[in-house]
Design a protein around this motif. Structure first.
Motif, PDB file in Angstrom:
ATOM      1  N   HIS A 211      76.213  38.564  40.580  1.00 35.97           N
ATOM      2  CA  HIS A 211      75.103  38.824  41.051  1.00 35.97           C
ATOM      3  C   HIS A 211      75.141  40.479  41.072  1.00 35.97           C
ATOM      4  N   ASP A 213      74.043  43.603  44.204  1.00 33.49           N
ATOM      5  CA  ASP A 213      74.332  43.817  45.836  1.00 33.49           C
ATOM      6  C   ASP A 213      72.643  44.340  45.444  1.00 33.49           C
ATOM      7  N   HIS A 269      78.767  41.110  39.642  1.00 30.53           N
ATOM      8  CA  HIS A 269      79.863  41.170  39.901  1.00 30.53           C
ATOM      9  C   HIS A 269      80.803  39.730  40.665  1.00 30.53           C
TER      10      HIS A 269
HETATM   11 FE   LIG Z   1      78.493  41.576  46.291  1.00 32.34          FE
END
Ligand SMILES: [Fe+2]
Ligand SMILES: O=C(O)CCC(=O)C(=O)O
Length: 354
Positions: A211, A213, A269
């Motif tokens: 994903h 952030d 990540h």
């Molecule tokens: Fe994250």
């Protein structure tokens, strides 16, 4: 160039920001800029969050998750409040479509916003009082609360310093982000990742799925157990972000990428914990002032070039990201329950006929 294809995020000494060596500070700014342009990830040492405080909050992280499940669910995120604070059970989220619900449990903490605060009254961005276990569950909960808020406050202050460096990377004054950081909010999650059982499907099991952030910047504390990986688009490999004592991992979120017209990168990540040990980490997601309107930053497009994105408030941007990932886990569970019901319905006539 500190950050090159195939190389894990570098460790930068942030103390140059606080010192008075202009050349060292400029080098820090240049290194941070390189990382922002490359994959938006770096680690920092020499920052303002003391090692002993990192140790104290990490101990509380372990102590909280060591509580029996029936005690943890008493402070459940979905049962005690509507503003996203408290405990989240294992397998609540799927950040990577197509993978299994994630092998992590969490505890959400944020600013201690009272019910008379305008942010609470106006239902701003998941803001309200924190939810803490009571003293019959956790006799020294007062220390948990004090330590968590002390850590949170220090990390939020550091995030503002990092934003000053980011302003310098864009050839702006250090104060460029001040309106955005004024009244800013952030969310902190204590995380506990079970070690992946050896018989779980390797390709589908995640501590946290791949994903990016949602917010502006994330500051992450890892304990000693590895598992965090950053995707390297050039080599198509996952690079380990090795836990380093005292270091915080910093990464840019989607809102920063959008704000920079995609010049700075919010990178994929994930966490896969096959270490055989329990893993603990603490990300703090710095969102910003919920009402601040984000539109293309200076020096992020050539003259005459259009901005790629429409202006958006911090609140709209961050809420959109949450809705997607939790919606996916909910749908997965509903579909799985439906599939189980169907297989019972199909099996039933055979049972009767037998
Ligand atoms: Fe994250
Ligand atoms: O636990 C980690 O190391 C990473 C957590 C993370 O990526 C997140 O919570 O967004």
């Amino acid at each position: 160039m500190p950050s090159k294809a195939g190389q894990a995020p570098p460790i930068l000494d942030f103390s140059a920001f606080y010192g008075n060596n202009a050349a060292a500070k400029q080098k820090l700014v240049n290194d941070v800029r390189d990382c922002c342009l490359h994959n938006g990830f770096f680690q920092i040492t020499g920052h303002s969050v003391p090692l002993e405080l990192q140790g104290r909050i990490m101990n509380w992280n372990k102590k909280f998750f060591d509580l029996p499940l029936e005690e943890k669910v008493k402070v459940g995120k979905d049962t005690t409040n509507t503003w996203n604070r408290g405990y989240e059970v294992l397998r609540s989220q799927i950040l990577e479509p197509g993978t299994l619900p994630e092998l992590k449990e969490g505890f959400y903490i944020g600013d201690e916003i009272s019910t008379s605060h305008p942010y609470f009254i106006n239902k701003k961005l998941n803001l309200g009082p924190n939810i803490w276990p009571n003293t019959s569950t956790l006799p020294d909960v007062g220390d948990f609360k004090a330590t968590a808020l002390e850590y949170y406050t220090k990390v939020v202050a550091l995030a503002k310093d990092i934003l000053k460096v980011l302003a310098l990377t864009l050839d702006q004054k250090e104060s460029w982000f001040d309106d955005f950081t004024d009244g800013a909010v952030a969310t902190m999650r204590l995380l506990h990742y079970r070690t992946q059982p050896p018989d779980s499907p390797q390709k589908l099991t995640r501590g946290i799925g791949a994903h990016t952030d949602f917010g502006t910047i994330t500051l992450l504390l890892q304990d000693k157990v590895a598992g965090l990986q950053v995707y390297d688009h050039a080599t198509k490999e996952w690079l380990d972000v090795k836990p380093t004592t005292g270091a915080l991992v910093v990464n840019l979120g989607n809102l920063m990428m959008r704000w920079s017209n995609d010049r700075y990168i919010s990178n994929l990540h994930r966490v896969i914990n096959v270490s055989g040990e329990e893993r603990y980490s603490i990300p703090v997601f710095f969102s910003g002032n919920p009402d601040f309107v984000v539109e293309c930053m200076p020096n992020c497009r050539k003259e005459g070039e259009e901005a790629k994105y429409k202006p958006i408030t911090v609140e709209q941007a961050v809420l959109g990201g949450y809705a997607d990932s939790y919606g996916r886990a909910e749908k997965f569970k509903k579909d799985a329950a439906e599939a189980a019901r169907m297989s019972v319905a199909v099996a039933a006539p055979e049972v009767k006929a037998a």
